[in-house]
Structure formats: C-alpha cells, structure tokens
Design a protein around this motif. Structure first.
Motif, PDB file in Angstrom:
ATOM      1  N   LYS A 142       7.068  54.300  76.881  1.00 35.62           N
ATOM      2  CA  LYS A 142       8.110  53.436  77.426  1.00 35.62           C
ATOM      3  C   LYS A 142       8.573  53.946  78.798  1.00 35.62           C
ATOM      4  N   ASN A 143       9.302  53.088  79.472  1.00 33.71           N
ATOM      5  CA  ASN A 143       9.901  53.415  80.773  1.00 33.71           C
ATOM      6  C   ASN A 143       8.853  53.859  81.806  1.00 33.71           C
ATOM      7  N   VAL A 144       7.670  53.287  81.737  1.00 30.21           N
ATOM      8  CA  VAL A 144       6.650  53.585  82.738  1.00 30.21           C
ATOM      9  C   VAL A 144       6.878  52.663  83.938  1.00 30.21           C
ATOM     10  N   PRO A 145       6.940  53.218  85.144  1.00 32.69           N
ATOM     11  CA  PRO A 145       7.140  52.367  86.335  1.00 32.69           C
ATOM     12  C   PRO A 145       6.063  51.292  86.412  1.00 32.69           C
ATOM     13  N   THR A 146       6.469  50.158  86.915  1.00 30.91           N
ATOM     14  CA  THR A 146       5.536  49.024  86.969  1.00 30.91           C
ATOM     15  C   THR A 146       4.282  49.354  87.781  1.00 30.91           C
ATOM     16  N   ALA A 147       4.496  50.022  88.920  1.00 35.05           N
ATOM     17  CA  ALA A 147       3.358  50.375  89.774  1.00 35.05           C
ATOM     18  C   ALA A 147       2.390  51.288  89.041  1.00 35.05           C
ATOM     19  N   ALA A 148       2.919  52.265  88.304  1.00 34.70           N
ATOM     20  CA  ALA A 148       2.074  53.185  87.545  1.00 34.70           C
ATOM     21  C   ALA A 148       1.342  52.457  86.422  1.00 34.70           C
ATOM     22  N   GLU A 149       2.031  51.531  85.797  1.00 32.42           N
ATOM     23  CA  GLU A 149       1.412  50.755  84.719  1.00 32.42           C
ATOM     24  C   GLU A 149       0.258  49.909  85.243  1.00 32.42           C
ATOM     25  N   VAL A 150       0.471  49.307  86.421  1.00 32.36           N
ATOM     26  CA  VAL A 150      -0.590  48.498  87.028  1.00 32.36           C
ATOM     27  C   VAL A 150      -1.807  49.366  87.366  1.00 32.36           C
ATOM     28  N   ILE A 151      -1.539  50.551  87.909  1.00 33.34           N
ATOM     29  CA  ILE A 151      -2.634  51.465  88.247  1.00 33.34           C
ATOM     30  C   ILE A 151      -3.416  51.875  86.998  1.00 33.34           C
ATOM     31  N   ILE A 152      -2.687  52.192  85.910  1.00 32.10           N
ATOM     32  CA  ILE A 152      -3.344  52.584  84.654  1.00 32.10           C
ATOM     33  C   ILE A 152      -4.218  51.448  84.130  1.00 32.10           C
ATOM     34  N   VAL A 153      -3.676  50.231  84.134  1.00 31.22           N
ATOM     35  CA  VAL A 153      -4.417  49.077  83.623  1.00 31.22           C
ATOM     36  C   VAL A 153      -5.671  48.834  84.459  1.00 31.22           C
ATOM     37  N   LEU A 154      -5.520  48.826  85.773  1.00 28.48           N
ATOM     38  CA  LEU A 154      -6.671  48.573  86.655  1.00 28.48           C
ATOM     39  C   LEU A 154      -7.736  49.660  86.524  1.00 28.48           C
ATOM     40  N   ALA A 155      -7.282  50.914  86.431  1.00 26.80           N
ATOM     41  CA  ALA A 155      -8.234  52.021  86.313  1.00 26.80           C
ATOM     42  C   ALA A 155      -9.007  51.938  84.992  1.00 26.80           C
ATOM     43  N   CYS A 156      -8.278  51.651  83.922  1.00 27.43           N
ATOM     44  CA  CYS A 156      -8.938  51.555  82.615  1.00 27.43           C
ATOM     45  C   CYS A 156      -9.912  50.375  82.566  1.00 27.43           C
ATOM     46  N   LEU A 157      -9.492  49.238  83.088  1.00 29.59           N
ATOM     47  CA  LEU A 157     -10.370  48.066  83.095  1.00 29.59           C
ATOM     48  C   LEU A 157     -11.607  48.298  83.965  1.00 29.59           C
ATOM     49  N   MET A 158     -11.411  48.996  85.077  1.00 33.56           N
ATOM     50  CA  MET A 158     -12.546  49.301  85.951  1.00 33.56           C
ATOM     51  C   MET A 158     -13.555  50.212  85.248  1.00 33.56           C
ATOM     52  N   ILE A 159     -13.036  51.235  84.565  1.00 29.60           N
ATOM     53  CA  ILE A 159     -13.915  52.148  83.833  1.00 29.60           C
ATOM     54  C   ILE A 159     -14.658  51.401  82.728  1.00 29.60           C
ATOM     55  N   ILE A 160     -13.919  50.556  81.986  1.00 38.31           N
ATOM     56  CA  ILE A 160     -14.550  49.790  80.904  1.00 38.31           C
ATOM     57  C   ILE A 160     -15.637  48.872  81.453  1.00 38.31           C
ATOM     58  N   PHE A 161     -15.368  48.242  82.589  1.00 43.63           N
ATOM     59  CA  PHE A 161     -16.339  47.322  83.189  1.00 43.63           C
ATOM     60  C   PHE A 161     -17.601  48.071  83.643  1.00 43.63           C
ATOM     61  N   ILE A 162     -17.417  49.189  84.334  1.00 43.22           N
ATOM     62  CA  ILE A 162     -18.566  49.956  84.836  1.00 43.22           C
ATOM     63  C   ILE A 162     -19.392  50.535  83.684  1.00 43.22           C
ATOM     64  N   MET A 163     -18.706  51.091  82.680  1.00 43.00           N
ATOM     65  CA  MET A 163     -19.413  51.665  81.540  1.00 43.00           C
ATOM     66  C   MET A 163     -20.139  50.590  80.729  1.00 43.00           C
ATOM     67  N   SER A 164     -19.556  49.405  80.638  1.00 43.59           N
ATOM     68  CA  SER A 164     -20.211  48.307  79.917  1.00 43.59           C
ATOM     69  C   SER A 164     -21.490  47.876  80.618  1.00 43.59           C
ATOM     70  N   LEU A 165     -21.442  47.808  81.958  1.00 49.65           N
ATOM     71  CA  LEU A 165     -22.651  47.468  82.713  1.00 49.65           C
ATOM     72  C   LEU A 165     -23.729  48.525  82.534  1.00 49.65           C
ATOM     73  N   SER A 166     -23.302  49.787  82.567  1.00 47.27           N
ATOM     74  CA  SER A 166     -24.254  50.880  82.388  1.00 47.27           C
ATOM     75  C   SER A 166     -24.869  50.844  80.985  1.00 47.27           C
ATOM     76  N   MET A 167     -24.050  50.548  79.990  1.00 48.88           N
ATOM     77  CA  MET A 167     -24.546  50.456  78.622  1.00 48.88           C
ATOM     78  C   MET A 167     -25.531  49.298  78.483  1.00 48.88           C
ATOM     79  N   LEU A 168     -25.195  48.151  79.070  1.00 49.88           N
ATOM     80  CA  LEU A 168     -26.090  47.001  79.018  1.00 49.88           C
ATOM     81  C   LEU A 168     -27.428  47.316  79.686  1.00 49.88           C
ATOM     82  N   ARG A 169     -27.365  48.029  80.802  1.00 46.83           N
ATOM     83  CA  ARG A 169     -28.601  48.420  81.501  1.00 46.83           C
ATOM     84  C   ARG A 169     -29.478  49.299  80.616  1.00 46.83           C
ATOM     85  N   ASP A 170     -28.878  50.299  79.945  1.00 50.79           N
ATOM     86  CA  ASP A 170     -29.646  51.190  79.073  1.00 50.79           C
ATOM     87  C   ASP A 170     -30.279  50.429  77.915  1.00 50.79           C
TER      88      ASP A 170
END
Length: 227
Positions: free
Chosen positions: A53-81
């Motif tokens: 709780k009480n996570v600043p909005t900017a920090a929350e946005v950064i966490i969400v974007l970073a996690c989604l980016m990692i999930i997207f890149i890893m999913s592409l890599s997994m699909l390639r393998d």
C-alpha cells in the motif's frame, strides 16, 4: 508445415516412415529461465500493485511497465525456443534419413540409406527411463557422421532405419536380374557338360543349386509384393 515442406522434396514413390524430434526435456530446459522470469515478474506485479500500500503512482507505473516488458520479452523468447524445437525434425523415409531445422529459413540435410554403414545408439540410465538418447549414423558420404542428440524414441528410430535399409537393399527389383540370369547359368553349365568340363553328377548338382536359388529369390520377391 515442416511435413508439407518435406513432402515436396520427396522423390517419386518415396514415403515418410517415421518422424521424431528432440525429447521434450530439451525444450523444457530451454524455456526454464524464461518461465522463471515470467513467474517472478507476475509475482512482483501483483505485490507491487495489490499488496503493498501507499506506493507512489509514478513508482507503481514504473513497476507495472517493467514487469509487463519483462513478461513480453520472455514470452517472445519462449515462443522462439518452442518453434525452433518443434521445427527441428528427424525423419526416416523409404530412401533417406532426413534432418530438417529452421522456422522460416529451412535447412535440410539427408543421407541415403544405401550409404549408411553403421548406426550407434547411446542412452544414459535417465535416457532409458525417459526414452531419449543420441543416434550416430556413420555413412560413406563426405559428411561421414550424422549425430542426432537427445532425440525421442531413439530405439524405434534406429530400428525403423535399419528395417528401411534392409527393405531397400532387398526390394523386388533387385531380384529381376537374378531371374534373367538363372536360365543363362543353366545354359552355360550345359555347355560345360557337353564339353566334358563337368561330369554328369557335377552338372546335375550345380543345375539343382541354380534352380534352388531361383526359387528362393522368387519367394522373397513375392513376399515383398504381397507386403
């Protein structure tokens, strides 16, 4: 898709007898890192957005974007393998052993069954338990050795290859020459008998041997035709 590609490469009368791939352990080990990264990112996303709780909005946005980016890149890599694993196939046809790889750009290597000199199978204790192993094909071609690592059902692959090679070497067409030669051999024996080179007993024994061989090859040819 890969099967259709190979079908267009087959010669007239050539048939695909067996298709296998590397064992699923291979693709599982390839995607293990990506799977862990996706799992960690999902946990971090849930914790950062819904648990803490009480996570600043900017920090929350950064966490969400970073996690989604990692999930997207890893999913592409997994699909390639997975696509690389799925499109790497090992085939036995009635004429050849084929290794096919490549998702978009295809690489095809084949060896004629007639040039196969020996086949070596290597299985560890885990390979015997989970049904995978290495198959090494020794040929008379310039490549010399083809090594198929950690393929599934290696025993069945080797057996199918040797059966196809034996069938190719003893196909009915190979016996037609024997059929044509048998009367000629008998005629030659008769000339030798008339010339006094062979005795009557030798002539009779050798003629019987020729016709016995003729009947044997005829029975084999008929068994292949009926099969």
């Amino acid at each position: 898709m890969a099967r259709g590609y190979v079908q267009r490469m087959l010669a007239e009368g050539e048939r695909i007898l067996l298709i296998t791939r590397q064992h699923w352990f291979v693709v599982a080990s390839s995607v293990f890192f990506e799977s862990m990264m996706i799992l960690i990112s999902l946990i971090a996303l849930v914790v950062g957005v819904f648990v803490v709780k009480n996570v600043p909005t900017a920090a929350e946005v950064i966490i969400v974007l970073a996690c989604l980016m990692i999930i997207f890149i890893m999913s592409l890599s997994m699909l390639r393998d997975i696509l690389i694993w799925w499109n790497r196939q090992y085939m036995i046809t009635s004429l050849r052993v084929i290794q096919l790889s490549g998702v978009i750009n295809k690489n095809l290597t084949d060896s004629s069954l007639e040039k196969v000199n020996d086949v070596k199978l290597s299985q560890s204790i885990f390979g015997r338990f989970f049904d995978y192993g290495d198959v090494q094909i020794l040929t008379a071609s310039e490549l010399g050795v083809n090594l198929f690592r950690r393929i599934g059902n290696p025993v069945g692959f080797k057996t199918s290859m040797m059966n196809a090679k034996q069938t190719l070497e003893h196909k009915p067409g190979e016996y037609s020459k024997g059929f044509e030669d048998s009367p000629a051999l008998v005629a030659q024996l008769e000339r030798l008998y008339q010339q006094g080179v062979l005795t009557e007993e030798e002539f009779a024994a050798k003629k019987q041997e020729v016709w016995r061989s003729y009947k044997h090859t005829l029975s084999i040819s008929l068994s292949f035709s009926n099969g």
